[in-house]
Design an enzyme around this catalytic site. Structure first.
Site, short mmCIF file in Angstrom:
data_model
loop_
_atom_site.label_atom_id
_atom_site.label_comp_id
_atom_site.label_asym_id
_atom_site.label_seq_id
_atom_site.Cartn_x
_atom_site.Cartn_y
_atom_site.Cartn_z
N ASP A 64 16.93 -3.21 -11.70
CA ASP A 64 16.67 -2.79 -10.32
C ASP A 64 17.98 -2.76 -9.54
O ASP A 64 18.82 -3.64 -9.69
CB ASP A 64 15.68 -3.76 -9.66
CG ASP A 64 15.06 -3.18 -8.41
OD1 ASP A 64 13.85 -2.90 -8.41
OD2 ASP A 64 15.80 -3.00 -7.41
N ASN A 121 3.42 -3.07 -7.74
CA ASN A 121 3.07 -2.77 -6.36
C ASN A 121 2.29 -1.46 -6.34
O ASN A 121 2.68 -0.51 -7.01
CB ASN A 121 4.35 -2.64 -5.51
CG ASN A 121 5.12 -3.95 -5.44
OD1 ASN A 121 4.53 -5.02 -5.41
ND2 ASN A 121 6.44 -3.86 -5.45
N HIS A 134 5.35 1.89 -12.11
CA HIS A 134 6.35 1.05 -12.77
C HIS A 134 5.95 -0.42 -12.66
O HIS A 134 5.23 -0.82 -11.74
CB HIS A 134 7.74 1.24 -12.14
CG HIS A 134 7.75 1.03 -10.64
ND1 HIS A 134 7.33 2.00 -9.76
CD2 HIS A 134 8.13 -0.02 -9.89
CE1 HIS A 134 7.45 1.55 -8.53
NE2 HIS A 134 7.93 0.31 -8.57
N HIS A 136 7.62 -4.37 -12.48
CA HIS A 136 8.84 -5.17 -12.28
C HIS A 136 8.76 -6.39 -13.20
O HIS A 136 7.71 -7.04 -13.26
CB HIS A 136 8.92 -5.72 -10.85
CG HIS A 136 8.95 -4.68 -9.77
ND1 HIS A 136 10.05 -4.46 -8.98
CD2 HIS A 136 8.01 -3.82 -9.31
CE1 HIS A 136 9.79 -3.52 -8.08
NE2 HIS A 136 8.54 -3.11 -8.26
P1 5GP Z 1 8.37 -0.56 -5.58
O1 5GP Z 1 8.58 -1.13 -4.20
O2 5GP Z 1 8.04 0.90 -5.55
O3 5GP Z 1 7.41 -1.36 -6.40
O4 5GP Z 1 9.74 -0.74 -6.32
C1 5GP Z 1 10.73 0.21 -6.37
C2 5GP Z 1 11.97 -0.49 -6.85
O5 5GP Z 1 12.88 0.49 -7.27
C3 5GP Z 1 12.65 -1.34 -5.77
O6 5GP Z 1 12.73 -2.69 -6.22
C4 5GP Z 1 14.02 -0.70 -5.63
O7 5GP Z 1 15.04 -1.62 -5.42
C5 5GP Z 1 14.18 0.05 -6.94
N1 5GP Z 1 14.98 1.26 -6.84
C6 5GP Z 1 14.88 2.22 -5.89
N2 5GP Z 1 15.77 3.20 -6.13
C7 5GP Z 1 16.45 2.85 -7.26
C8 5GP Z 1 17.48 3.48 -7.98
O8 5GP Z 1 17.97 4.56 -7.67
N3 5GP Z 1 17.94 2.82 -9.09
C9 5GP Z 1 17.40 1.60 -9.48
N4 5GP Z 1 17.92 1.05 -10.58
N5 5GP Z 1 16.42 1.00 -8.81
C10 5GP Z 1 15.94 1.61 -7.70
#
Ligand code: 5GP
Length: 148
Positions: A64, A121, A134, A136
């Site tokens: 992340d 999430n 996805h 985590h």
């Molecule tokens: P969500 O909130 O949708 O469950 O998680 C999305 C995750 O993707 C977040 O923890 C955020 O930090 C990560 N993320 C967003 N954009 C990028 C990116 O361009 N590269 C990487 N490696 N992680 C990302």
């Protein structure tokens, strides 16, 4: 990858992402996000760089960009769908393969004895920012409960 290399990769990704997806964080732009590629589509296609930790036929796992724990890895299926909600209408074999791969990634990262948390999430109140399903994997410190 050193801390410095990771910082520079991260700022490069941030710059690229804002160039292509100025509204990426707004869930109000759901339709827009559906029609366009998410950052995870771009990572999978190689259009955006990522710190890859594991890959097989059905999943891709990478660190992340904004880690919430010493180990913070995202696992995405190579066959895209947007949300956990859709799991019930996906083939059981596909979702079984996905969760089996998440467990494999954790083992691969040597997390089995210390433990880890798997977080998904879903939607606005679940705090989902990227409309590409996805999981985590969080580890490397004692995680608190309940989550915020
Ligand atoms: P969500 O909130 O949708 O469950 O998680 C999305 C995750 O993707 C977040 O923890 C955020 O930090 C990560 N993320 C967003 N954009 C990028 C990116 O361009 N590269 C990487 N490696 N992680 C990302």
């Amino acid at each position: 990858m050193s801390r410095l290399q990771w910082k520079s990769l991260r700022s490069r990704v941030e710059r690229t992402r804002h160039q292509y997806e100025p509204g990426y964080r707004s869930l109000d732009q759901k339709e827009w996000l559906k029609m366009h590629k998410t950052v995870f589509d771009k990572i999978l296609s190689g259009d955006l760089p990522a710190d890859r930790v594991y890959e097989d036929d059905s999943v891709f796992a990478f660190r992340d960009i904004n880690p919430q724990a010493p180990v913070h890895v995202l696992v995405i299926p190579k066959t895209k769908f947007a949300r956990f909600t859709e799991i019930s209408s996906r083939p059981a074999e596909e979702t079984g393969r996905f969760f089996s791969a998440v467990s494999k990634v954790a083992t691969f990262l040597n997390l089995d004895s210390s433990g880890y948390r798997v977080v998904i999430n879903n939607g606005r109140d679940g705090g989902q920012a990227v409309e590409y399903f996805h999981a985590h994997i969080l580890a490397g410190r004692k995680l608190t409960w309940p989550p915020g």
